[in-house]
Motif scaffolding. Structure first.
Motif, PDB file in Angstrom:
ATOM      1  N   MET A   1      -0.101   1.666  -5.533  1.00 46.30           N
ATOM      2  CA  MET A   1       0.614   2.469  -4.547  1.00 46.30           C
ATOM      3  C   MET A   1       1.374   3.596  -5.228  1.00 46.30           C
ATOM      4  O   MET A   1       1.403   4.728  -4.737  1.00 46.30           O
TER       5      MET A   1
ATOM      6  N   ASN B   1       0.689   7.533  -4.416  1.00 49.19           N
ATOM      7  CA  ASN B   1       1.775   8.443  -4.059  1.00 49.19           C
ATOM      8  C   ASN B   1       1.869   9.613  -5.034  1.00 49.19           C
ATOM      9  O   ASN B   1       2.040  10.769  -4.621  1.00 49.19           O
TER      10      ASN B   1
ATOM     11  N   LEU C   1       8.195  10.015   1.778  1.00 50.03           N
ATOM     12  CA  LEU C   1       8.313   8.753   1.048  1.00 50.03           C
ATOM     13  C   LEU C   1       9.640   8.081   1.331  1.00 50.03           C
ATOM     14  O   LEU C   1      10.620   8.739   1.671  1.00 50.03           O
TER      15      LEU C   1
ATOM     16  N   SER D   1       4.479   7.268   3.406  1.00 49.53           N
ATOM     17  CA  SER D   1       4.115   6.249   2.434  1.00 49.53           C
ATOM     18  C   SER D   1       5.368   5.557   1.917  1.00 49.53           C
ATOM     19  O   SER D   1       6.423   6.182   1.803  1.00 49.53           O
ATOM     20  N   ASN D   2       5.215   4.296   1.600  1.00 53.54           N
ATOM     21  CA  ASN D   2       6.333   3.526   1.051  1.00 53.54           C
ATOM     22  C   ASN D   2       6.406   3.714  -0.451  1.00 53.54           C
ATOM     23  O   ASN D   2       5.378   3.745  -1.132  1.00 53.54           O
TER      24      ASN D   2
ATOM     25  N   ASP E   1       0.332   7.489   9.390  1.00 58.80           N
ATOM     26  CA  ASP E   1       1.380   6.483   9.185  1.00 58.80           C
ATOM     27  C   ASP E   1       0.695   5.122   9.072  1.00 58.80           C
ATOM     28  O   ASP E   1       0.347   4.524  10.074  1.00 58.80           O
ATOM     29  N   CYS E   2       0.479   4.658   7.875  1.00 58.16           N
ATOM     30  CA  CYS E   2       0.967   5.157   6.604  1.00 58.16           C
ATOM     31  C   CYS E   2      -0.046   4.888   5.500  1.00 58.16           C
ATOM     32  O   CYS E   2      -0.953   4.087   5.675  1.00 58.16           O
ATOM     33  N   LEU E   3       0.145   5.544   4.369  1.00 58.21           N
ATOM     34  CA  LEU E   3      -0.752   5.360   3.231  1.00 58.21           C
ATOM     35  C   LEU E   3      -0.619   3.971   2.622  1.00 58.21           C
ATOM     36  O   LEU E   3      -1.576   3.446   2.049  1.00 58.21           O
ATOM     37  N   THR E   4       0.529   3.331   2.764  1.00 58.61           N
ATOM     38  CA  THR E   4       0.738   1.999   2.213  1.00 58.61           C
ATOM     39  C   THR E   4      -0.155   0.982   2.909  1.00 58.61           C
ATOM     40  O   THR E   4      -0.813   0.161   2.258  1.00 58.61           O
TER      41      THR E   4
END
Length: 179
Positions: free
Chosen positions: A154, A158, A8, A133-134, A82-85
């Motif tokens: 989000m 996370n 993260l 993830s962001n 790359d990535c869950l966001t």
């Protein structure tokens, strides 16, 4: 070695580099790109994608997909997601979940179902997987309802993925500052 790692951080925090470093010695990594493909006419976005591609080891395979559940359920070598966001962004796009009326009518249920499926697949995967993830909840409060909806979702994604993860890393200023 942990089976699942979540990296993260904020924008340009070093999270992708850390994820790549964690799998650098692996021979059969599949890099799972969830972003919008290049060629959209956005030169800055295309440059970001090129920089990510150029940094990866040449022997890694790259797969552009949102179907993370199938990949997590399939046998195989390590995955770097790359990535869950961007995954969540595109899932919301797919269900028109940015629109308040659509969100209320069907978007919320559809998006949350996909999040549930992702978390369940993350929990049961037997593969070595590293996801980026962001952390979007530490910045400016979004002005719009849709922006706040995304920020909150989000955070929930996370939190839920982290709860099923052996190794959670926090990146800031190009360094891992918390494990």
């Amino acid at each position: 070695m942990p089976r699942r790692t979540l990296v993260l951080g904020g924008a340009r925090s070093g999270k992708s580099r850390e994820a790549e470093r964690l799998l650098a010695a692996e021979a059969d990594v599949t890099y799972v790109a969830t972003s919008y493909p290049s060629g959209s006419g956005d030169a800055e976005w295309d440059e970001r994608l090129r920089a990510h591609r150029d940094r990866r080891p040449a022997h890694w395979a790259t797969l552009e997909t949102l179907d993370l559940v199938a990949l997590l359920d399939a046998p195989g070598g390590p995955l770097l997601v790359d990535c869950l966001t961007l995954w969540l962004t595109r899932v919301m796009d797919r269900h028109d979940a940015w629109d308040d009326d659509t969100w209320a009518a069907s978007g919320e249920k559809a998006v949350l179902a996909e999040v549930d499926e992702l978390v369940a697949a993350w929990r049961r995967t037997s593969r070595r997987v590293v996801a980026v993830s962001n952390e979007v909840g530490q910045g400016v409060v979004p002005e719009t309802t849709a922006g706040r909806r995304f920020r909150d979702l989000m955070g929930r994604v996370n939190t839920r993925v982290a709860a099923e993860t052996e190794d959670v890393r926090w990146c800031a200023a190009g360094r891992v500052v918390g494990l």
